[in-house]
Scaffold this active site. Structure first.
Site, short mmCIF file in Angstrom:
data_model
loop_
_atom_site.label_atom_id
_atom_site.label_comp_id
_atom_site.label_asym_id
_atom_site.label_seq_id
_atom_site.Cartn_x
_atom_site.Cartn_y
_atom_site.Cartn_z
N CYS A 212 51.18 120.34 25.38
CA CYS A 212 51.23 121.73 24.89
C CYS A 212 52.62 122.15 24.47
O CYS A 212 53.59 121.42 24.64
CB CYS A 212 50.71 122.66 25.98
SG CYS A 212 51.78 122.68 27.44
N ALA B 224 55.31 122.08 27.15
CA ALA B 224 55.86 120.74 27.37
C ALA B 224 56.89 120.41 26.30
O ALA B 224 57.94 119.82 26.58
CB ALA B 224 54.75 119.70 27.38
N ARG C 204 60.04 113.23 32.93
CA ARG C 204 60.64 112.62 31.75
C ARG C 204 62.02 112.13 32.16
O ARG C 204 62.76 112.84 32.81
CB ARG C 204 60.74 113.63 30.60
CG ARG C 204 59.67 113.43 29.54
CD ARG C 204 59.70 114.54 28.53
NE ARG C 204 60.80 114.41 27.59
CZ ARG C 204 60.77 113.65 26.51
NH1 ARG C 204 59.71 112.94 26.22
NH2 ARG C 204 61.79 113.59 25.68
N HIS D 252 58.83 122.47 20.33
CA HIS D 252 60.11 122.02 19.77
C HIS D 252 60.68 123.12 18.89
O HIS D 252 61.85 123.47 18.98
CB HIS D 252 59.93 120.77 18.90
CG HIS D 252 59.32 119.61 19.61
ND1 HIS D 252 58.54 118.69 18.97
CD2 HIS D 252 59.40 119.20 20.90
CE1 HIS D 252 58.14 117.77 19.83
NE2 HIS D 252 58.65 118.06 21.01
#
Lengths: 462, 537
Positions: free
Chosen positions: B55, B58, B89, B187
């Protein structure tokens, strides 16, 4: 490591969490749903949740964790996700063909108030296929609550009382434990000579063998027929109050199956309690095989008591597991001094009061005092350790940062264990599970003693 | 081995008709003879299809913000979102001042039912106060999760008032999970605020050192960025900032002082790259630090941009030395890998970047794709003017920047730019499809069903993707290589990374464990003996 955590403990009252000791409901629901044979869990929400939950389960079990999602977009979030769920149900059956779809919700769909039962009712489900659901709002409780809610969902959709006289069989709701634990509990009941239905049952699903073929729906899991038949059983044993007792209570109401809530059978006392409950309900003698195991365990505990006695330990994790571990370490003569779970308080319909009270009662009878907290986080736990160091930490993988920062050995138990393998295959429950825990604890303490010993004090025999 | 158009249609025909119609547009077989093969990408996920996507939260908090080590990242939401992005991550970081490195912490407002009902703004404000009191960070980020947008919490207002209360930047990111169709939206949201609030926020006007550069879209997974920096520093570059692997608020503030921006992951950071060019006149260069070829070519392109003879010479010297050093190391692994085939399905950039490295060890990529890339990542940036933003993504804010009156400076003359553009990918990315061989399959948002179907036909020797696929693939007896987490290994970037990658991939093939899948009795008849005319002897 964790250099930003100060020793000085200030009261935090925002209600926020730093380094949580819990995660959110849908993960537990997904895990529970994977314990139904031929079931595809479905996450009704935006797809990020579903990916995160699958990833987390895969990392713990090193196994595929299949699930589908309604993949909300902003439009659905505003106008409702009915169309998404209907499309998903059609696509899932057409493309993946599970026996059952088990739908759970997320904070998104709970906040917008999607009416899942109605959406399911108005969707064409292929002949012979089943869709069940559970509401699992992430802003209530923890992943343990989610496990409990999905297990309740299994009862409410599937369990049926169809016989005038109950069958000589026991329902076991094992709680949020590993497949290895579920196998061990089933074995114990079988050795007792009692027929059982376990649900959910992830053995054979999240510990499936390598055969060179991928099977989307592995051999394991409680079948729909078994869960239906749980309404005809003579007794339900709910192992672990937080994860299991709500579903057992619903079986009492819906199918008049009497229920007993027991601790997760970790350690000698809780395993004894399981056998006593089975013996009493089914008038079955405990066979020598189990008495032998118990005797071996006591033998080991006696032989090694000097490894543990008086050692201070900090325990954190999920409430049912932490309660069991606390009882186990007390039986070894250890002193639990910091005990914490991230899951809040006493569950609804709580049988023996809150987590904190239950732990307090165990410690009081052993004459031990400790910091105890439910709904706590690992930032608090770490600060406790800084102020009162211990000899050993027992908890999940997140404890490794604290263990390193404070140079304390860590025994990995519970969920999740992301940095070691094999743990999910072998039990921590039952007499054999207790042996394994004792071995792990003993090895951790003795490895540390070896590491710290001066050459002249380095012992061959310990 | 390739997939024929007929086989592809047979796979798609198994879908319900609506799904078939949709998925047809997301898959094509590369055919160089056909000009401009178009793919549909960055559209909504089909419900129930078993996607690998995540999503917007994230993409924003997990990917772009999370690696910034001296900021405390607060997740405003129930506990899950923060929890799942805690340490998962592998964006590594180290800090001279360990009390200002918060990467091992997960801070969440842990919203409860009452926060959903009565709003969570007060709680968020309190959590920010506690964070300031305990950690004294340089800056704070607040990331929204699904319910935040729905209940109408105004996180920007809470952030503004906290900022004036504490005198440090508090940045609010409206990256609710349902925004857009994937991580990609996150992003973009992260890029906008970092550009607006952080980049250029320092008084510094000139970088301290020669050839100052930023590395954009590099998250230091498994130490990738450190390996890249090792080489760049030796050649003589000054690294102003890395966005955002081992990155910091302190460094990011100076990003406007670079003379060139390198773009590793185009998808996640091209917004900032473009805006830096508009605002400060700094061009960006598409680089690929994965693989010996990619690394060497990227270094040469950088040297060409600066055009300094000494720099070019030093670049060649370092490349020659590194290549000589690592070639024999890779050679031993190549013997194991040679002639094999791979699937390469990763987020939004590695699906392309790793194909070169695979090729260098003798492995051909026969299927590749992205979870959430856009058409430009598949087809090249020239298609951008033809991309229509659909209803699901049009609510992602576009940030428009103008040339900075004081700071805008053309780093290279327009004539020189045109000349360079003929030689190196300046402010350009050609996409993944162009380098793939004819007959290879390109798939957008590959799902579980298609994974199984394509494996049946292409029988790849190795499948590079992520954790959700890994054990599915391995159960089939096929080695699976995680190209998000590197299976907890790394670095895979740069020269040393190429060796590590070759070692790890060959280990996947050479492991004896694959030989045990079939039990010996399955190859052996239950009864042995000879058959005579009278029966079994």
């Amino acid at each position: 490591m964790l250099d930003c955590t100060p020793k000085e403990h200030k009261e935090r009252n925002s209600g926020g969490a730093i380094n949580p000791a819990k995660t959110c409901q849908p993960l537990g629901a997904m895990y529970a749903a994977l314990g139904i044979h031929g079931c595809l869990p479905h996450s009704h929400g935006s797809q990020g949740c579903c990916s995160f939950h699958r990833m987390h389960l895969s990392r713990h079990f090193r196994e595929p964790a299949m699930a589908s999602t309604s993949s909300f977009t902003e439009g659905a979030s505003v106008f409702g996700g009915g169309a998404n769920l209907k499309t998903a149900i059609k696509n899932v059956f057409a493309i993946y063909n599970p026996e059952v779809m088990a739908v759970h919700t997320t904070c998104l769909t709970e906040t917008i108030g999607d009416d899942i039962p109605n959406i399911i009712k108005s969707t064409e489900v292929p002949e012979g296929k089943i869709v069940i659901h559970a509401n699992t709002p992430s802003y209530v409780g923890s992943h343990i609550t989610g496990f409990s809610n999905m297990t309740k969902g299994m009862v409410s959709y599937l369990a049926e009382a169809t016989l005038p006289v109950k069958r000589e069989q026991v329902n076991i709701i094992p709680g949020f434990v590993n497949p290895g634990d579920m196998r061990e509990i089933k074995r114990i009941v079988k050795v007792m000579g009692i027929k059982s239905i376990m649900f959910p049952d992830t053995s054979g699903v999240l510990d499936a063998p390598m055969t060179g073929k991928f099977t989307m729906f592995p051999q394991g899991g409680a079948t729909v027929a078994q869960i239906k038949d749980s309404g005809n059983s003579k007794l339900t044993l709910a192992l672990g109050r937080f994860a299991s007792s709500d579903a057992a209570e619903l079986l009492v109401q819906k199918c008049q199956v009497p229920a007993t809530t027991l601790k997760t059978p970790i350690g000698i006392k809780a395993t004894d309690a399981l056998l006593v409950a089975l013996r009493r309900a089914f008038a079955q003698e405990v066979p020598y095989e189990l008495e032998e195991e118990r005797g071996q365990l006591v033998d080991i505990m006696t032989d090694t008591h000097f490894h543990f006695h008086g050692k201070q330990v900090g325990i954190f994790g999920d409430p049912d597991i932490v309660i069991g571990l606390t009882e186990l370490v007390l039986s070894l003569g250890m002193k639990p001094v910091h005990i914490l779970t991230g899951t809040p308080g006493g569950a609804k319909g709580s049988v023996t009061g809150s987590f904190e009270e239950e732990i307090q009662a165990m410690l009081a009878s052993a004459g031990v005092t400790a910091n105890i907290k439910s709904g706590g986080d690992l930032f608090t736990f770490h600060q406790w350790l800084k102020n009162e160091p211990v000899d050993l930490i027992i908890g999940n993988t997140y404890g490794k940062y604290i263990a390193r920062a404070e140079d304390i050995p860590l025994v990995r138990v519970g969920f999740p264990v992301l940095d070691r393998s094999v743990h999910s295959y072998l039990p921590i429950v039952g007499y054999r599970g207790a042996m394994r825990l004792i071995e792990s604890i003993s090895n951790a303490l003795l490895d540390r003693a070896d590491r710290d010993a001066a050459d002249a004090d380095f012992e061959l025999v310990m | 081995m390739a997939v024929t158009e007929k086989e592809l249609q047979e796979i798609l025909a198994q879908y319900p008709s609506k799904v078939q119609k949709n998925r047809t547009k997301h898959i094509f077989i590369k055919d160089g003879a056909e000009s401009a093969q178009v793919i549909e990408a960055n559209t909504r996920t089909i419900p129930g299809i078993i996607t690998n996507r995540g999503c917007a939260y994230a993409g924003c908090k997990g990917v772009v913000l999370g690696p910034l080590k001296d900021m405390v990242h607060i997740t405003h939401g129930p506990i899950g979102c923060g929890y799942y992005t805690w340490g998962t991550r592998r964006n590594k970081a180290q800090s001279d001042d360990p009390t200002q490195n918060f990467l091992n912490y997960c801070v969440s407002t842990d919203m409860q039912e009452s926060d959903i009902v009565f709003g969570g703004e007060k709680k968020l404000a309190k959590v920010i106060d506690e964070v300031m009191d305990i950690f004294h960070p340089k800056a704070i980020t607040v990331s929204a999760t699904c319910p935040v947008g729905l209940i109408g919490d105004d996180i920007s207002a809470v952030a503004r008032s906290a900022e004036s209360r504490h005198g440090v930047p508090v940045l609010a990111f409206s990256c609710e999970g349902y925004k857009g169709v994937s991580q990609s939206a996150g992003h973009h949201i992260a890029n906008n605020i970092l550009m607006e609030r952080v980049i250029g926020a320092s008084e510094t006007e000139k970088a301290a050192g020669k050839y100052p550069i930023n590395i954009l879209g590099e998250y230091n997974i498994g130490g990738d960025s450190w390996e890249i920096e090792r080489v760049l520093k030796e050649i003589g570059y000054t690294i102003v900032s890395v966005m955002t692997g081992d990155g910091s608020y302190e460094e990011l503030k100076n990003a406007h002082t670079a003379e060139l921006n390198l773009v590793q992951c185009h998808r996640s950071i091209n917004y900032i790259a473009e805006m830096l060019e508009t605002k400060y006149g700094t061009p960006w260069l598409k680089v690929n630090f994965i693989g010996v070829q990619g690394m060497s070519e990227s270094l040469r392109n950088m040297a060409l941009y600066f055009g300094d003879k000494a720099l070019i010479a030093k670049t060649e010297e370092v490349i020659a030395r590194e290549v000589t050093r690592i070639e024999p190391l890779i050679e031993q692994y190549k013997k194991i890998c040679d002639g094999k085939t791979a699937f390469c399905f990763v987020g939004g950039s590695r699906g392309h970047h790793y194909q070169g490295l695979f090729a260098e060890i003798g492995i051909e990529t026969v299927l590749a794709g992205y979870e959430f890339a856009h058409r430009d990542d598949y087809e090249g940036r020239q298609v951008i003017p033809t991309i229509k933003t659909d209803a699901d993504s049009k609510n992602i804010p576009e940030l428009h920047v103008n040339a900075d009156e004081q700071r805008f400076r053309l780093k290279v003359s327009p004539e020189k730019m045109e000349e360079l553009k003929q030689k190196i990918p300046l402010s350009d990315y050609a996409g993944m499809a162009v380098t793939m061989k004819d007959g290879s399959v390109i798939v957008d948002d590959l799902n579980h069903f298609e994974t199984e179907e394509f494996i049946k036909i292409l029988k790849p020797d190795i499948f590079a993707s992520g954790i959700k696929d890994k054990y599915v693939i391995q159960k089939m007896g096929i080695p699976a290589k995680q190209l998000h987490s590197y299976d907890y290994s790394g670095p895979y970037a740069g020269f040393n990374g190429a060796v590590n990658f070759a070692r790890d991939v060959s280990m996947g093939f050479a492991s004896p464990t694959w030989n045990f899948i079939v039990p010996p009795w399955q190859d052996e008849p239950l009864l042995t003996g000879t058959v005579t005319e009278e029966g079994v002897a």
